[in-house]
Design an enzyme around this catalytic site. Sequence first.
Site, PDB file in Angstrom:
ATOM      1  N   HIS A 338      58.984  87.880 -25.767  1.00  0.00           N
ATOM      2  CA  HIS A 338      57.683  87.249 -25.921  1.00  0.00           C
ATOM      3  C   HIS A 338      56.711  87.786 -24.871  1.00  0.00           C
ATOM      4  O   HIS A 338      55.526  88.024 -25.161  1.00  0.00           O
ATOM      5  CB  HIS A 338      57.804  85.729 -25.809  1.00  0.00           C
ATOM      6  CG  HIS A 338      56.594  84.994 -26.286  1.00  0.00           C
ATOM      7  ND1 HIS A 338      55.692  84.406 -25.435  1.00  0.00           N
ATOM      8  CD2 HIS A 338      56.127  84.776 -27.549  1.00  0.00           C
ATOM      9  CE1 HIS A 338      54.728  83.835 -26.145  1.00  0.00           C
ATOM     10  NE2 HIS A 338      54.958  84.050 -27.416  1.00  0.00           N
ATOM     11  N   CYS A 339      57.189  87.998 -23.671  1.00  0.00           N
ATOM     12  CA  CYS A 339      56.336  88.521 -22.602  1.00  0.00           C
ATOM     13  C   CYS A 339      55.802  89.919 -22.924  1.00  0.00           C
ATOM     14  O   CYS A 339      54.725  90.297 -22.457  1.00  0.00           O
ATOM     15  CB  CYS A 339      57.106  88.594 -21.294  1.00  0.00           C
ATOM     16  SG  CYS A 339      57.829  87.044 -20.737  1.00  0.00           S
ATOM     17  N   LEU A 340      56.551  90.672 -23.699  1.00  0.00           N
ATOM     18  CA  LEU A 340      56.209  92.066 -23.982  1.00  0.00           C
ATOM     19  C   LEU A 340      55.255  92.231 -25.155  1.00  0.00           C
ATOM     20  O   LEU A 340      54.730  93.332 -25.371  1.00  0.00           O
ATOM     21  CB  LEU A 340      57.488  92.861 -24.270  1.00  0.00           C
ATOM     22  CG  LEU A 340      58.438  93.066 -23.077  1.00  0.00           C
ATOM     23  CD1 LEU A 340      59.804  93.534 -23.564  1.00  0.00           C
ATOM     24  CD2 LEU A 340      57.855  94.066 -22.085  1.00  0.00           C
TER      25      LEU A 340
END
Length: 349
Positions: A338-340
């Site tokens: 999700h962070c990416l």
Amino acid sequence: MLLTPKERGYFFPAEWHPHEATWITFPHNDHSWQGDKLHHMYPEYFALIKAISQGEKVRINVNNIELRDFILGELSSYQIDPNQIELFIRPTNDAWCRDHGPAFLIKNNNRDRLLLDWVYNAWGGKYPPFDDDDRIPKSIAQDLRLECISPGIIMEGGSVEFNGKGTVLTSRSCLLNPNRNPHLNQAQIETYLKDFYGVEQVLWVSDGIVGDDTDGHIDDTVRFVNEDTVITMVEPKVDDDNHQVLAQNLSELKEMRLLDGRPLNIIEIPMPDPVVIDEFRAPGSYANFYICNAAVIVPIFQCPQDAIALDILGKLFTDRPVIGLSAREIIWGQGSFHCLTQQEPKSAL
């Protein structure tokens, strides 16, 4: 006086809203993955690209021509359809597109879209330089020929979680941290969230998990899976450092009410075994999944809880498959799928 996006009818859609594409920023910063670990994470990263590309374009911010050529040379090795990949050469500092990338807003049944360009300071100035990443939203807006609005305060995509029906979840430890916007109090930050994301309600949990250098991003702890249901991470082992903070978040979630007065439907997912690399505990969490058109992509860590998390999420998402992909190398960078990623909602045009 200019109208806010909310006053103009724009809002940030839930992640399960159909996507035009997913934006990512290709990793190249040795400091984030400590040199040789950067290359060890590439197979997991290309597996993520492949999974997303099954149902939508993957638009990649690429630091330079050499990196572009490397990516193009690797696509066939991972059996990725090159027609699903679009590369944009622009200077970048790091890989965390959820936080430095644009926030796409929509209105009029997707006929109109605009971008938000929040200020980005690498989680309170922890990892300079970050000026190239801070410029990415405006650059993407120019590529897509979309209107771009700059609210003028620091905000990160991983710090906010939306149900698409007027509610945003966030954490006090992050958005009220003095290393972000020390001149703003909680009420003022809520006003920014409402005015620029087009929401009516802000719900707050306390904190984040061990190893999370973002000061407690919500996408490692609590996520919406539909408009009234959240999954929340829990740590059953009472001697674990994550036990108390996740129990506190759970207690707070139980007291929350949505705009129509309904309580949240809360589904608990146990944390994975601690992911310890070179004596550092990384922020491994199943909550850092990414909802794309083709699937829900869940980070897994080769421990017994993987199967439990995938089973729970598989029962919650019935409109697309839930797949687990290894994130044991990626998580060394202190973030996951999700962070990416950052979703671009589908246009009706």
